[in-house]
Design a protein around this motif. Sequence first.
Motif, PDB file in Angstrom:
ATOM      1  N   ALA A  33       1.055  -1.313   0.152  1.00 41.74           N
ATOM      2  CA  ALA A  33       0.458   0.305  -0.233  1.00 41.74           C
ATOM      3  C   ALA A  33       0.877   1.402   0.392  1.00 41.74           C
ATOM      4  O   ALA A  33       0.719   2.308  -0.720  1.00 41.74           O
ATOM      5  N   PHE A  87       0.951   4.445  -2.838  1.00 46.02           N
ATOM      6  CA  PHE A  87       1.064   5.938  -2.953  1.00 46.02           C
ATOM      7  C   PHE A  87       2.203   6.882  -2.939  1.00 46.02           C
ATOM      8  O   PHE A  87       2.088   7.637  -3.800  1.00 46.02           O
ATOM      9  N   GLY A  90       2.005   7.042  -7.083  1.00 48.74           N
ATOM     10  CA  GLY A  90       0.976   7.607  -7.743  1.00 48.74           C
ATOM     11  C   GLY A  90       0.488   8.864  -7.066  1.00 48.74           C
ATOM     12  O   GLY A  90       0.246  10.140  -7.472  1.00 48.74           O
ATOM     13  N   MET A  91       1.054   9.008  -5.830  1.00 51.32           N
ATOM     14  CA  MET A  91       1.170  11.034  -5.527  1.00 51.32           C
ATOM     15  C   MET A  91       2.793  11.233  -5.218  1.00 51.32           C
ATOM     16  O   MET A  91       2.757  11.937  -4.716  1.00 51.32           O
ATOM     17  N   TYR A  99       3.506  11.227   0.340  1.00 51.62           N
ATOM     18  CA  TYR A  99       2.050  10.935   0.657  1.00 51.62           C
ATOM     19  C   TYR A  99       2.097   9.397   1.046  1.00 51.62           C
ATOM     20  O   TYR A  99       0.725   8.713   1.554  1.00 51.62           O
ATOM     21  N   VAL A 100       3.279   8.505   2.376  1.00 51.45           N
ATOM     22  CA  VAL A 100       3.030   7.172   2.134  1.00 51.45           C
ATOM     23  C   VAL A 100       2.289   7.520   3.052  1.00 51.45           C
ATOM     24  O   VAL A 100       1.708   6.032   3.453  1.00 51.45           O
ATOM     25  N   ILE A 109      -0.581   8.510   4.161  1.00 46.18           N
ATOM     26  CA  ILE A 109      -1.754   7.537   3.351  1.00 46.18           C
ATOM     27  C   ILE A 109      -2.268   6.196   4.242  1.00 46.18           C
ATOM     28  O   ILE A 109      -2.927   5.939   4.883  1.00 46.18           O
ATOM     29  N   ALA A 110      -0.940   5.386   3.721  1.00 42.73           N
ATOM     30  CA  ALA A 110      -1.409   4.230   3.793  1.00 42.73           C
ATOM     31  C   ALA A 110      -1.776   3.988   4.770  1.00 42.73           C
ATOM     32  O   ALA A 110      -2.039   3.217   5.532  1.00 42.73           O
TER      33      ALA A 110
END
Length: 389
Positions: free
Chosen positions: A346, A350, A353-354, A358-359, A361-362
């Motif tokens: 996960a 992120f 993709g972002m 933004y890791v 967010i997982a």
Amino acid sequence: MTNQKHLLIFILTLGVFGILNTEMGVIGILPSLAEHFDVSISQAGWLVSLFAIGVAVSGPTMPLLFSGINRKKVMLLVLGVFVAGNVVSVWAPTFTVALLARVIPAFFHPVYCSLAFTVAANSVTEEEAPKAVSKVFIGVSAGMVVGVPIASFMASAFSLQMAMIFFAVVNGMVFLATLLFVPSMPVEGRLSYGAQLSIVKKPITWISAAAVLLLNSAVFGVYSYFAEYLKAVTHMSPNPISFLLFLYGGANMVGNVLAGKLLTKHAIKWVGSFPFALGGVYLALFLLGPFSQPMVVITLIWGILAGMGGNLNQYLMTSAAPEAPDFANGLFLSSTNVGTTLGAAAGGFFITGMGTSYVVIAGFLSILLSFAVLTLRKDRFAPTRKLPG
């Protein structure tokens, strides 16, 4: 008797360190192994991932199969397998042989670790059990964190073979200590396989396993990319990154000790507040990630919480099924390994993709899901009931 108990817990802690050191220490020498066996770094990575898969697969089954055998004999068997695997790895003629020498011991990994947690808990009073288990968890943290730089140092300062011999020596020392100082521990009041397997019929078992999986995913979904985060977001150079990684590992051990005390006296409050505390750390990480000085404080707090989280996860699983502690500990090990794998996947998603920042967010998603699962537990984390043997 008190000194004997302390010695027993120390040997168990060292044993868990040796086994986790074998599992994680290879990370520090993967480039050297890839060069030695003339394979790509991604192929060499199978030495890590297949070990983790072996632990996840065998976690629910192997502790169950060995649950009726004298615990000292089982520990000696597992340690012997690890010593043999380490020795074969030192002089493995091909990558395939090295891979087999890693995978076979991996299937025995949950047997020793689940026994170590159970024996430590049963060596003291019911009230002191979380503290005893937390001491064994120090070996887990040390094996996961300390083994990597030690193996890397030995490979660069001496040779790849010396780094591999280090794994064998640690497990060999624990084998001798177990043989000489651990008393015979026949299983009393042994439960049948059917009685132990019956815990899978209880909803709380699956709820707890899901909570453990998600909480571990919340930690490792972010920590797996911590070095990359420090490089890309905080813009640190290699030496400060190494320092923070060591700080995180040391803080893990502090967390292990603190968790034993909190779970002994304030289990319900601590379990309920953990997701919020970890979420607060990730919010700080996201907002203050570009600043190096705050990152030192964040790393320290995060490491302490992560160390506490390991103890909390084990407590969740064994308190859900106190009648079958070995099997419950096996489920705990499987759930944590699956959680680590899913969390890392996960986090990578992120980042791709972002972007690296933004890791977190997982981590947030796993925290939210874990809190939702924890609210389903009806017993509110009842204390673990000790069993004889």
